[in-house]
Enzyme design. Structure first.
Site, mmCIF file in Angstrom:
data_model
loop_
_atom_site.group_PDB
_atom_site.id
_atom_site.type_symbol
_atom_site.label_atom_id
_atom_site.label_comp_id
_atom_site.label_asym_id
_atom_site.label_seq_id
_atom_site.Cartn_x
_atom_site.Cartn_y
_atom_site.Cartn_z
ATOM 1 N N HIS A 57 -6.946 2.926 4.135
ATOM 2 C CA HIS A 57 -6.740 3.789 5.298
ATOM 3 C C HIS A 57 -8.055 4.052 6.047
ATOM 4 C CE1 HIS A 57 -2.881 4.764 3.352
ATOM 5 N NE2 HIS A 57 -2.500 5.348 4.474
ATOM 6 N N ASP A 106 0.866 -1.174 0.000
ATOM 7 C CA ASP A 106 0.000 0.000 0.000
ATOM 8 C C ASP A 106 0.906 1.228 0.000
ATOM 9 O OD1 ASP A 106 -2.354 1.565 0.134
ATOM 10 O OD2 ASP A 106 -2.220 1.691 2.316
ATOM 11 N N SER A 107 0.283 2.388 -0.163
ATOM 12 C CA SER A 107 1.051 3.626 -0.172
ATOM 13 C C SER A 107 1.546 4.014 1.214
ATOM 14 C CB SER A 107 0.205 4.766 -0.743
ATOM 15 O OG SER A 107 -0.942 4.977 0.059
ATOM 16 N N GLU A 112 -2.260 8.957 8.419
ATOM 17 C CA GLU A 112 -0.808 8.823 8.448
ATOM 18 C C GLU A 112 -0.176 9.664 9.558
ATOM 19 O OE1 GLU A 112 1.406 6.974 6.659
ATOM 20 O OE2 GLU A 112 -0.211 5.899 5.630
ATOM 21 N N CYS A 122 -10.669 3.042 0.308
ATOM 22 C CA CYS A 122 -9.228 3.153 0.569
ATOM 23 C C CYS A 122 -8.962 2.403 1.863
ATOM 24 C CB CYS A 122 -8.837 4.622 0.706
ATOM 25 S SG CYS A 122 -7.145 4.904 1.304
ATOM 26 N N CYS A 138 -4.490 -1.282 -1.882
ATOM 27 C CA CYS A 138 -4.535 0.155 -2.119
ATOM 28 C C CYS A 138 -5.634 0.410 -3.141
ATOM 29 C CB CYS A 138 -3.178 0.630 -2.656
ATOM 30 S SG CYS A 138 -3.143 2.375 -3.133
#
Length: 225
Positions: free
Chosen positions: A195, A17-18, A159, A193, A80
């Site tokens: 996240h 994932d990012s 993040e 997503c 992702c």
């Protein structure tokens, strides 16, 4: 079981994932496949992917896959939404091992559980602009109403640690982003997503009674199958 099959089963599964979001998918994969070895790559140095150009996302995704291939893995989960929407078909054409994305499993679940035929999708700007979720929903259920909303601040908030259930900052942002979903009367929302499940409690509070589809959960079940 022959030796080659046993050897293949012993190889790890690669997940990327990012940033940190794909860990929500890793958690679910570990839960449903506890006997598998997992290697996770989070590209925290270049997060977020969701505001990048298509060419940049594809370039980053290729590099992520090449790193995982260097670890002698047997398959890859692109945990992702942005990569799944933008680069998955390119990756499948260029690399020979199985590569799973998060979109199709989440869409199938959303179509199966919605009661009023109104589904919301929240994701990064790149994913929303691709209409990948909406297009797949249209293929499975053409009459379904889909409301798409880009949520560009959600990934940076996660993040940077702003995802506590009682944190007023992400809740204020969620109230702004999710208003179109509420107005559309969607009874099901795809968290497009990986996240976003870290904000699940906040999202559920802003949209009470709405069924939340966690892409990490659904891709884990798809991988298990």
């Amino acid at each position: 079981m022959n030796d080659s099959t046993a050897e293949k089963r012993a190889l790890p599964i690669g997940i990327f994932d990012s940033g940190l979001g794909g860990l929500t998918a890793l958690k679910e994969i570990r839960r449903v496949l506890p006997g598998e070895d997992l290697i996770y790559f989070g590209d925290t140095g270049r997060v977020p992917y969701g505001t990048r150009s298509r060419q940049t996302i594809i370039r980053y995704a290729r590099q992520d896959v090449r790193f995982l291939l260097s670890q002698n893995i047997k398959c890859i989960v692109a945990a992702c939404g942005t990569v799944s929407a933008t680069a998955l078909e390119v990756l499948r054409e260029e690399f020979s091992l199985p590569i799973l994305g998060v979109i199709d499993p989440a869409v199938k679940k959303a179509v199966a559980v919605t009661k009023n035929g109104r589904v919301g999708v929240i994701a990064t700007p790149s994913t929303i602009h691709s209409h990948a979720y909406a297009d797949r929903i249209a293929l499975l259920a053409p009459a379904m109403q889909v409301t798409e909303c880009a949520c560009p601040l959600f990934v940076p908030l996660v993040e940077n640690g702003f995802f506590g259930a009682d944190d007023p900052v992400p809740e204020l942002v969620a109230q702004r982003y999710l208003e179109p979903i509420r107005q559309a009367g969607a009874d099901t929302l795809i968290l497009g997503c990986t996240h976003y499940p870290l904000l699940k409690e906040i999202i559920a509070r802003v949209l009470p009674g709405v069924q939340l589809i966690d892409t990490g959960v659904e891709v884990a079940h798809s991988l298990q199958a």
